[in-house]
Design a protein around this motif. Structure first.
Motif, PDB file in Angstrom:
ATOM      1  N   ARG A  85      -1.197 -10.809   0.551  1.00 27.31           N
ATOM      2  CA  ARG A  85      -0.593  -9.814   1.440  1.00 27.31           C
ATOM      3  C   ARG A  85       0.924 -10.012   1.504  1.00 27.31           C
ATOM      4  O   ARG A  85       1.697  -9.061   1.393  1.00 27.31           O
ATOM      5  N   GLU A  86       1.352 -11.255   1.666  1.00 26.48           N
ATOM      6  CA  GLU A  86       2.789 -11.558   1.737  1.00 26.48           C
ATOM      7  C   GLU A  86       3.487 -11.226   0.421  1.00 26.48           C
ATOM      8  O   GLU A  86       4.606 -10.695   0.425  1.00 26.48           O
ATOM      9  N   ALA A  87       2.849 -11.535  -0.707  1.00 25.52           N
ATOM     10  CA  ALA A  87       3.451 -11.240  -2.018  1.00 25.52           C
ATOM     11  C   ALA A  87       3.584  -9.732  -2.226  1.00 25.52           C
ATOM     12  O   ALA A  87       4.595  -9.258  -2.756  1.00 25.52           O
ATOM     13  N   TYR A  93       2.142   6.592  -2.636  1.00 28.98           N
ATOM     14  CA  TYR A  93       2.500   6.133  -1.297  1.00 28.98           C
ATOM     15  C   TYR A  93       2.973   4.685  -1.297  1.00 28.98           C
ATOM     16  O   TYR A  93       3.256   4.127  -0.244  1.00 28.98           O
ATOM     17  N   HIS A  94       3.029   4.102  -2.466  1.00 25.88           N
ATOM     18  CA  HIS A  94       3.385   2.693  -2.655  1.00 25.88           C
ATOM     19  C   HIS A  94       2.578   1.826  -1.678  1.00 25.88           C
ATOM     20  O   HIS A  94       3.114   1.005  -0.930  1.00 25.88           O
ATOM     21  N   ALA A  95       1.254   2.061  -1.692  1.00 23.85           N
ATOM     22  CA  ALA A  95       0.355   1.384  -0.762  1.00 23.85           C
ATOM     23  C   ALA A  95      -0.882   0.865  -1.500  1.00 23.85           C
ATOM     24  O   ALA A  95      -1.298   1.437  -2.509  1.00 23.85           O
ATOM     25  N   VAL A  96      -1.421  -0.220  -0.980  1.00 19.89           N
ATOM     26  CA  VAL A  96      -2.676  -0.772  -1.499  1.00 19.89           C
ATOM     27  C   VAL A  96      -3.636  -0.942  -0.328  1.00 19.89           C
ATOM     28  O   VAL A  96      -3.205  -1.127   0.815  1.00 19.89           O
ATOM     29  N   GLU A 153       4.780   2.875   8.225  1.00 24.27           N
ATOM     30  CA  GLU A 153       4.245   1.578   8.641  1.00 24.27           C
ATOM     31  C   GLU A 153       3.955   0.708   7.423  1.00 24.27           C
ATOM     32  O   GLU A 153       3.426   1.178   6.423  1.00 24.27           O
ATOM     33  N   GLU A 154       4.269  -0.582   7.558  1.00 24.73           N
ATOM     34  CA  GLU A 154       4.099  -1.511   6.450  1.00 24.73           C
ATOM     35  C   GLU A 154       2.651  -1.939   6.256  1.00 24.73           C
ATOM     36  O   GLU A 154       2.189  -2.087   5.131  1.00 24.73           O
ATOM     37  N   TRP A 186       5.302  -3.292  -1.331  1.00 29.29           N
ATOM     38  CA  TRP A 186       4.055  -2.537  -1.242  1.00 29.29           C
ATOM     39  C   TRP A 186       3.614  -2.534   0.209  1.00 29.29           C
ATOM     40  O   TRP A 186       3.810  -3.505   0.923  1.00 29.29           O
ATOM     41  N   ARG A 187       3.021  -1.457   0.626  1.00 27.15           N
ATOM     42  CA  ARG A 187       2.426  -1.364   1.966  1.00 27.15           C
ATOM     43  C   ARG A 187       0.972  -1.798   1.833  1.00 27.15           C
ATOM     44  O   ARG A 187       0.306  -1.430   0.873  1.00 27.15           O
ATOM     45  N   VAL A 188       0.481  -2.563   2.791  1.00 27.42           N
ATOM     46  CA  VAL A 188      -0.837  -3.184   2.653  1.00 27.42           C
ATOM     47  C   VAL A 188      -1.765  -2.756   3.786  1.00 27.42           C
ATOM     48  O   VAL A 188      -1.432  -2.888   4.965  1.00 27.42           O
ATOM     49  N   GLY A 189      -2.938  -2.253   3.397  1.00 32.80           N
ATOM     50  CA  GLY A 189      -3.976  -1.900   4.345  1.00 32.80           C
ATOM     51  C   GLY A 189      -5.224  -2.723   4.107  1.00 32.80           C
ATOM     52  O   GLY A 189      -5.534  -3.069   2.966  1.00 32.80           O
ATOM     53  N   VAL A 190      -5.908  -3.049   5.184  1.00 33.10           N
ATOM     54  CA  VAL A 190      -7.177  -3.778   5.093  1.00 33.10           C
ATOM     55  C   VAL A 190      -8.212  -3.000   5.891  1.00 33.10           C
ATOM     56  O   VAL A 190      -7.997  -2.702   7.068  1.00 33.10           O
TER      57      VAL A 190
END
Length: 148
Positions: A101-103, A57-60, A141-142, A109-113
């Motif tokens: 997160r910005e990097a 999903y190219h997500a972290v 969603e990014e 990459w999509r970023v989840g917290v």
């Protein structure tokens, strides 16, 4: 206000706090795995060494402790002792979080917290967290932020 325990006891207590494989992190991993998501853990070559990486999903996903990352919720309270130290430390953590997160976003990459307050406590609906993360992973969603 003075600390209620001596320096040696406080040092022992603080050294027992883990940076990885925390209970909230393990719970989020369990939720994702139960819903069929496969992932890698703590990938070192990504900024911030994300807790969970879902390459498909190219997500972290970062699972943040409310205290250590200075989240504005009921679980965070600035310590009364060594206020300057803690303020600097938590501020540095928040700065590093934003920079990482910005990097990651710049690297597509999509970023989840997921915040600790979303998971901890009685009456927390773990299924709603699973649904929220699942919908985000299947969307375009990014970013996403799951908080209590």
């Amino acid at each position: 206000m003075a600390d209620i325990v001596d320096a040696a006891t406080r040092s022992r207590m603080m050294s027992g706090i883990r940076g990885g494989n925390t209970k909230p992190e393990i719970l989020v991993r369990s939720i994702l795995h139960r819903h069929g998501f496969r992932f890698r853990l703590h990938v070192r070559n990504l900024p911030g060494k994300p807790d969970i990486v879902l390459p498909r999903y190219h997500a972290v996903i970062f699972v943040n402790g409310c205290f250590w990352h200075g989240h504005d919720c009921h679980l965070f309270r600035m310590p009364k002792t060594r206020e300057a130290f803690w303020s600097e430390k938590i501020g540095r953590n928040q700065f590093n979080d934003q920079k990482n997160r910005e990097a990651l976003i710049a690297a597509n990459w999509r970023v989840g917290v997921v915040w600790e307050c979303a998971i901890r406590g009685k009456g927390k609906d773990i299924d709603s967290i699973a649904l929220c993360l699942s919908e985000w992973l299947h969307s375009e969603e990014e970013t996403i932020e799951v908080k209590g």
